[in-house]
Design a protein around this motif. Sequence first.
Motif, PDB file in Angstrom:
ATOM      1  N   CYS A 120       0.837  -1.204   0.000  1.00 55.36           N
ATOM      2  CA  CYS A 120       0.000   0.000   0.000  1.00 55.36           C
ATOM      3  C   CYS A 120       0.869   1.251   0.000  1.00 55.36           C
ATOM      4  O   CYS A 120       1.978   1.249   0.549  1.00 55.36           O
ATOM      5  CB  CYS A 120      -0.928   0.021   1.210  1.00 55.36           C
ATOM      6  N   LYS A 121       0.359   2.302  -0.604  1.00 56.61           N
ATOM      7  CA  LYS A 121       1.025   3.601  -0.628  1.00 56.61           C
ATOM      8  C   LYS A 121       0.090   4.603   0.045  1.00 56.61           C
ATOM      9  O   LYS A 121      -1.102   4.638  -0.280  1.00 56.61           O
ATOM     10  CB  LYS A 121       1.355   4.019  -2.060  1.00 56.61           C
ATOM     11  N   CYS A 122       0.636   5.414   0.948  1.00 54.28           N
ATOM     12  CA  CYS A 122      -0.240   6.218   1.806  1.00 54.28           C
ATOM     13  C   CYS A 122       0.334   7.614   2.064  1.00 54.28           C
ATOM     14  O   CYS A 122       1.551   7.808   2.072  1.00 54.28           O
ATOM     15  CB  CYS A 122      -0.429   5.541   3.171  1.00 54.28           C
ATOM     16  N   VAL A 123      -0.574   8.563   2.295  1.00 57.73           N
ATOM     17  CA  VAL A 123      -0.245   9.869   2.870  1.00 57.73           C
ATOM     18  C   VAL A 123      -1.054   9.970   4.161  1.00 57.73           C
ATOM     19  O   VAL A 123      -2.281   9.818   4.139  1.00 57.73           O
ATOM     20  CB  VAL A 123      -0.620  11.028   1.920  1.00 57.73           C
ATOM     21  N   VAL A 124      -0.359  10.208   5.285  1.00 60.06           N
ATOM     22  CA  VAL A 124      -1.013  10.124   6.598  1.00 60.06           C
ATOM     23  C   VAL A 124      -0.546  11.270   7.490  1.00 60.06           C
ATOM     24  O   VAL A 124       0.650  11.553   7.572  1.00 60.06           O
ATOM     25  CB  VAL A 124      -0.670   8.784   7.295  1.00 60.06           C
ATOM     26  N   ALA A 125      -1.497  11.901   8.206  1.00 59.75           N
ATOM     27  CA  ALA A 125      -1.170  12.897   9.244  1.00 59.75           C
ATOM     28  C   ALA A 125      -1.900  12.492  10.511  1.00 59.75           C
ATOM     29  O   ALA A 125      -3.122  12.291  10.493  1.00 59.75           O
ATOM     30  CB  ALA A 125      -1.599  14.296   8.810  1.00 59.75           C
ATOM     31  N   CYS A 126      -1.174  12.370  11.637  1.00 58.03           N
ATOM     32  CA  CYS A 126      -1.808  11.840  12.841  1.00 58.03           C
ATOM     33  C   CYS A 126      -0.997  12.188  14.096  1.00 58.03           C
ATOM     34  O   CYS A 126       0.137  12.650  14.018  1.00 58.03           O
ATOM     35  CB  CYS A 126      -1.950  10.317  12.748  1.00 58.03           C
ATOM     36  N   GLN A 127      -1.602  11.918  15.242  1.00 57.57           N
ATOM     37  CA  GLN A 127      -0.912  12.045  16.525  1.00 57.57           C
ATOM     38  C   GLN A 127      -0.014  10.835  16.779  1.00 57.57           C
ATOM     39  O   GLN A 127       1.116  10.959  17.232  1.00 57.57           O
ATOM     40  CB  GLN A 127      -1.949  12.175  17.655  1.00 57.57           C
ATOM     41  N   GLN A 128      -0.539   9.636  16.483  1.00 56.74           N
ATOM     42  CA  GLN A 128       0.206   8.395  16.684  1.00 56.74           C
ATOM     43  C   GLN A 128       0.074   7.529  15.439  1.00 56.74           C
ATOM     44  O   GLN A 128      -1.013   7.441  14.855  1.00 56.74           O
ATOM     45  CB  GLN A 128      -0.335   7.622  17.894  1.00 56.74           C
ATOM     46  N   PHE A 129       1.186   6.870  15.071  1.00 53.92           N
ATOM     47  CA  PHE A 129       1.189   6.001  13.891  1.00 53.92           C
ATOM     48  C   PHE A 129       1.762   4.649  14.285  1.00 53.92           C
ATOM     49  O   PHE A 129       2.813   4.572  14.926  1.00 53.92           O
ATOM     50  CB  PHE A 129       2.033   6.614  12.770  1.00 53.92           C
ATOM     51  N   ARG A 130       1.041   3.591  13.878  1.00 54.69           N
ATOM     52  CA  ARG A 130       1.532   2.261  14.219  1.00 54.69           C
ATOM     53  C   ARG A 130       1.154   1.265  13.126  1.00 54.69           C
ATOM     54  O   ARG A 130       0.088   1.360  12.518  1.00 54.69           O
ATOM     55  CB  ARG A 130       0.939   1.799  15.559  1.00 54.69           C
ATOM     56  N   THR A 131       2.046   0.308  12.885  1.00 53.76           N
ATOM     57  CA  THR A 131       1.739  -0.800  11.986  1.00 53.76           C
ATOM     58  C   THR A 131       2.027  -2.111  12.697  1.00 53.76           C
ATOM     59  O   THR A 131       2.921  -2.184  13.556  1.00 53.76           O
ATOM     60  CB  THR A 131       2.579  -0.763  10.689  1.00 53.76           C
ATOM     61  N   ARG A 132       1.266  -3.141  12.338  1.00 53.75           N
ATOM     62  CA  ARG A 132       1.541  -4.484  12.858  1.00 53.75           C
ATOM     63  C   ARG A 132       1.262  -5.497  11.753  1.00 53.75           C
ATOM     64  O   ARG A 132       0.228  -5.435  11.080  1.00 53.75           O
ATOM     65  CB  ARG A 132       0.673  -4.793  14.078  1.00 53.75           C
ATOM     66  N   ASP A 133       2.216  -6.387  11.555  1.00 52.26           N
ATOM     67  CA  ASP A 133       2.076  -7.453  10.547  1.00 52.26           C
ATOM     68  C   ASP A 133       1.794  -6.884   9.158  1.00 52.26           C
ATOM     69  O   ASP A 133       0.891  -7.351   8.447  1.00 52.26           O
ATOM     70  CB  ASP A 133       0.965  -8.436  10.955  1.00 52.26           C
ATOM     71  N   CYS A 134       2.563  -5.879   8.785  1.00 59.08           N
ATOM     72  CA  CYS A 134       2.423  -5.261   7.459  1.00 59.08           C
ATOM     73  C   CYS A 134       3.662  -5.533   6.615  1.00 59.08           C
ATOM     74  O   CYS A 134       4.757  -5.789   7.142  1.00 59.08           O
ATOM     75  CB  CYS A 134       2.207  -3.753   7.585  1.00 59.08           C
ATOM     76  N   ARG A 135       3.484  -5.441   5.308  1.00 59.16           N
ATOM     77  CA  ARG A 135       4.604  -5.672   4.395  1.00 59.16           C
ATOM     78  C   ARG A 135       4.531  -4.683   3.245  1.00 59.16           C
ATOM     79  O   ARG A 135       3.471  -4.495   2.635  1.00 59.16           O
ATOM     80  CB  ARG A 135       4.539  -7.116   3.862  1.00 59.16           C
ATOM     81  N   LYS A 136       5.648  -4.029   2.997  1.00 55.50           N
ATOM     82  CA  LYS A 136       5.791  -3.100   1.866  1.00 55.50           C
ATOM     83  C   LYS A 136       4.747  -1.989   1.877  1.00 55.50           C
ATOM     84  O   LYS A 136       3.891  -1.909   0.999  1.00 55.50           O
ATOM     85  CB  LYS A 136       5.763  -3.866   0.535  1.00 55.50           C
ATOM     86  N   LEU A 137       4.829  -1.132   2.887  1.00 55.22           N
ATOM     87  CA  LEU A 137       4.051   0.102   2.903  1.00 55.22           C
ATOM     88  C   LEU A 137       4.991   1.259   2.619  1.00 55.22           C
ATOM     89  O   LEU A 137       6.097   1.322   3.156  1.00 55.22           O
ATOM     90  CB  LEU A 137       3.382   0.336   4.267  1.00 55.22           C
ATOM     91  N   GLU A 138       4.551   2.197   1.776  1.00 61.24           N
ATOM     92  CA  GLU A 138       5.299   3.422   1.495  1.00 61.24           C
ATOM     93  C   GLU A 138       4.443   4.588   1.973  1.00 61.24           C
ATOM     94  O   GLU A 138       3.340   4.798   1.459  1.00 61.24           O
ATOM     95  CB  GLU A 138       5.621   3.516   0.003  1.00 61.24           C
ATOM     96  N   VAL A 139       4.950   5.318   2.965  1.00 60.91           N
ATOM     97  CA  VAL A 139       4.107   6.279   3.688  1.00 60.91           C
ATOM     98  C   VAL A 139       4.755   7.660   3.711  1.00 60.91           C
ATOM     99  O   VAL A 139       5.886   7.813   4.181  1.00 60.91           O
ATOM    100  CB  VAL A 139       3.879   5.808   5.147  1.00 60.91           C
ATOM    101  N   PHE A 140       4.034   8.663   3.203  1.00 56.44           N
ATOM    102  CA  PHE A 140       4.404  10.067   3.407  1.00 56.44           C
ATOM    103  C   PHE A 140       3.702  10.490   4.697  1.00 56.44           C
ATOM    104  O   PHE A 140       2.479  10.592   4.744  1.00 56.44           O
ATOM    105  CB  PHE A 140       3.951  10.929   2.228  1.00 56.44           C
ATOM    106  N   LEU A 141       4.490  10.748   5.734  1.00 49.04           N
ATOM    107  CA  LEU A 141       3.937  10.792   7.088  1.00 49.04           C
ATOM    108  C   LEU A 141       4.165  12.132   7.778  1.00 49.04           C
ATOM    109  O   LEU A 141       5.239  12.732   7.687  1.00 49.04           O
ATOM    110  CB  LEU A 141       4.594   9.682   7.919  1.00 49.04           C
ATOM    111  N   CYS A 142       3.136  12.582   8.493  1.00 48.07           N
ATOM    112  CA  CYS A 142       3.279  13.611   9.518  1.00 48.07           C
ATOM    113  C   CYS A 142       2.771  12.986  10.809  1.00 48.07           C
ATOM    114  O   CYS A 142       1.599  12.603  10.889  1.00 48.07           O
ATOM    115  CB  CYS A 142       2.470  14.866   9.188  1.00 48.07           C
ATOM    116  N   CYS A 143       3.649  12.875  11.804  1.00 48.67           N
ATOM    117  CA  CYS A 143       3.267  12.222  13.055  1.00 48.67           C
ATOM    118  C   CYS A 143       3.851  13.017  14.222  1.00 48.67           C
ATOM    119  O   CYS A 143       5.048  13.306  14.245  1.00 48.67           O
ATOM    120  CB  CYS A 143       3.777  10.781  13.081  1.00 48.67           C
ATOM    121  N   ALA A 144       2.985  13.360  15.182  1.00 48.36           N
ATOM    122  CA  ALA A 144       3.422  14.207  16.302  1.00 48.36           C
ATOM    123  C   ALA A 144       4.289  13.449  17.295  1.00 48.36           C
ATOM    124  O   ALA A 144       5.077  14.056  18.024  1.00 48.36           O
ATOM    125  CB  ALA A 144       2.203  14.784  17.014  1.00 48.36           C
ATOM    126  N   THR A 145       4.138  12.113  17.345  1.00 50.05           N
ATOM    127  CA  THR A 145       4.927  11.284  18.260  1.00 50.05           C
ATOM    128  C   THR A 145       5.750  10.299  17.448  1.00 50.05           C
ATOM    129  O   THR A 145       5.630  10.240  16.228  1.00 50.05           O
ATOM    130  CB  THR A 145       4.004  10.534  19.231  1.00 50.05           C
TER     131      THR A 145
END
Length: 362
Positions: A120-145
């Motif tokens: 998956c390819k993603c653009v994400v803005a959040c307070q907390q970011f977490r992944t579990r049991d994922c494979r091949k993610l490409e993320v443009f991220l804004c994360c406060a923590t």
Amino acid sequence: MGCFFSRRRKPAQGGQLPLQQQAGAGQDAASGEQKAPQYSWDLRAKIDPKDYTFSGLKNETVGRLPGKVAGQQFVIQDCENCQIYIFDHSATITIDDCVNCQIFLGPVKGSVFFRDCKDCKCVVACQQFRTRDCRKLEVFLCCATQPIIESSTGMKFGCFQYYYPELALQFKDAGLSIFNNTWSNIHDFTPASGENNWGLLPETAVVQDYIPLPTSEELKAVRVSTDATKSIIPITRGQRQKNSDESCLAVFFAGDYTTANARKLIDEMTSKGFQLVQTKEVLMKAEDAHRVFQQSALEFIPLLEKGPVVALEFNGDGAVEQCQSTINEVFSGTKVFVSESKASASQDVDNFYNFADMQMGM
């Protein structure tokens, strides 16, 4: 997984009572008919979980326009080969069992949790970011923590870069600062010996090459730009290796134009070839000022009561001199802390960001 149904609770003894108590404990005064008691929570707008869920979709383009999520939680699950756009702020978002999807998530007040997703390819803005049991993610991220990955491999991260007219207000509604972004400071909860489960996207990576602009007529109404120079979030180098051994710290104090002034200095410095390494917005107390600003502390302590400061680290040969010159020319009427010399600048940067990380529990 979020649940959208509010359970009906019985009022505790001596607690909240039905709104309708007159006329013989629930009887209609005129007709004498028995009426069901009405509670305050019955008067709230009913929320349909289907409005806040994308589930079991394949080869579809779907989304939510600004104002259509309005701070609710959202669920995305079991989608394949889909383009998904949430152009609004939300409370939390979970993404489960999605394959080969392209996802944009507007500002999330709480957590974004990817589970069992791949390619998956993603653009994400959040307070907390977490992944579990994922494979091949490409993320443009804004994360406060600090972002966390767990039992995940082939993860790639870049700095969030996106714009549409409603996005700045959505960040405020979600309680997120555009200057607090730890996108590259990843914590791998389950590291494997001799392997690296994550890395950074190329500096030249362009969001539109990963998550294309929406093409459906409904979603095209959102005036999206992926031009890096228009991004709501300042684009930082993060953990990438610095090009120079010279950095400079500039700190703006709270006021009506703090954000605009910080953005102006970023534009001025980056247009001259200097790189923005990191940014931070945080509250300071007098004792913090002494530790960070040292001999200059007394000059700035009175300004701390007005609200949080915004700090910027620039990197490049001659950064201190150029930053001082720009501040004198462009912000002559504004009090700004700026490093005095190349020799003191690295200590300024360390002092401020060590303090800020402690404040934010990083």
